[in-house]
Enzyme design. Structure first.
Site, PDB file in Angstrom:
ATOM      1  N   GLU A 117      17.973 -37.135 -22.606  1.00 65.94           N
ATOM      2  CA  GLU A 117      17.291 -36.389 -21.546  1.00 65.94           C
ATOM      3  C   GLU A 117      16.258 -35.457 -22.161  1.00 65.94           C
ATOM      4  OE1 GLU A 117      19.670 -34.242 -18.741  1.00 65.94           O
ATOM      5  OE2 GLU A 117      20.651 -36.061 -18.013  1.00 65.94           O
ATOM      6  N   ASP A 152      23.676 -37.020 -25.341  1.00 61.98           N
ATOM      7  CA  ASP A 152      23.652 -35.800 -24.529  1.00 61.98           C
ATOM      8  C   ASP A 152      23.797 -34.624 -25.492  1.00 61.98           C
ATOM      9  OD1 ASP A 152      23.681 -34.217 -22.126  1.00 61.98           O
ATOM     10  OD2 ASP A 152      25.827 -33.946 -22.451  1.00 61.98           O
ATOM     11  N   ASP A 157      29.759 -34.864 -21.096  1.00 61.19           N
ATOM     12  CA  ASP A 157      28.805 -35.140 -22.169  1.00 61.19           C
ATOM     13  C   ASP A 157      28.774 -36.635 -22.479  1.00 61.19           C
ATOM     14  OD1 ASP A 157      31.406 -34.630 -23.206  1.00 61.19           O
ATOM     15  OD2 ASP A 157      30.627 -34.323 -25.213  1.00 61.19           O
TER      16      ASP A 157
END
Length: 160
Positions: A70, A7, A142
């Site tokens: 992501e 992340d 996170d």
């Protein structure tokens, strides 16, 4: 197989190493997780160097096979988006230096693969992580976001 979920953030990059049995993708185990913290009192170069060196050490320590993250999204705040791009750039470089392939997923796909709802709240994602891995979802988002993107990747592999 060891998979790292990442992340990205310039302040606190979350990471999680998951191990999955190559013969049974339902056997997922959390190996370790953490955050790479940088101080906003340091220069951007110093902060990026810290992310690079710590992530490279993590990748080498856990013999990571693949990485997942992501896809980038653009924040309403241009400065925040720029700082995120810096962090993503150094993460991409580090993975390339370590010869680790990266798989990227949209935030909606990650949430949908974990909860069945592409617009799930972070608390719902944490709840499902607890059920999937039989652990307590603790720490910061996170870390849970890093775990979630790694699980999403495992589920994507499993589908093929």
């Amino acid at each position: 197989m060891n998979i790292i979920g990442i992340d990205p953030s310039l302040n606190s990059t979350g990471w999680a190493i998951l191990s999955v049995n190559d013969n049974n993708y339902n056997e997922i185990r959390l190996v370790n997780n953490g955050s790479i913290l940088t101080s906003n009192k340091k220069t951007i170069g110093e902060r990026l160097n810290k992310i690079y060196s710590e992530l490279l050490n993590i990748l080498n320590s856990y013999k990571v096979d693949t990485a997942s993250m992501e896809e980038i999204f653009i924040n309403k705040n241009p400065k925040s988006s720029t700082l995120l791009c810096y962090a993503r750039g150094i993460l991409l470089l580090t993975l390339d230096v370590a010869c680790i392939p990266l798989f990227e997923y949209s935030a909606n796909r990650v949430k949908k693969s974990i909860t069945g709802n592409g617009h799930a709240k972070k608390e719902q994602v944490c709840f499902m992580i607890e059920n999937i891995l039989n652990i307590k979802c603790y720490g910061t988002y996170d870390i849970s976001d890093a775990i979630a993107v790694a699980i999403c990747h495992i589920y994507s592999i499993k589908a093929f």
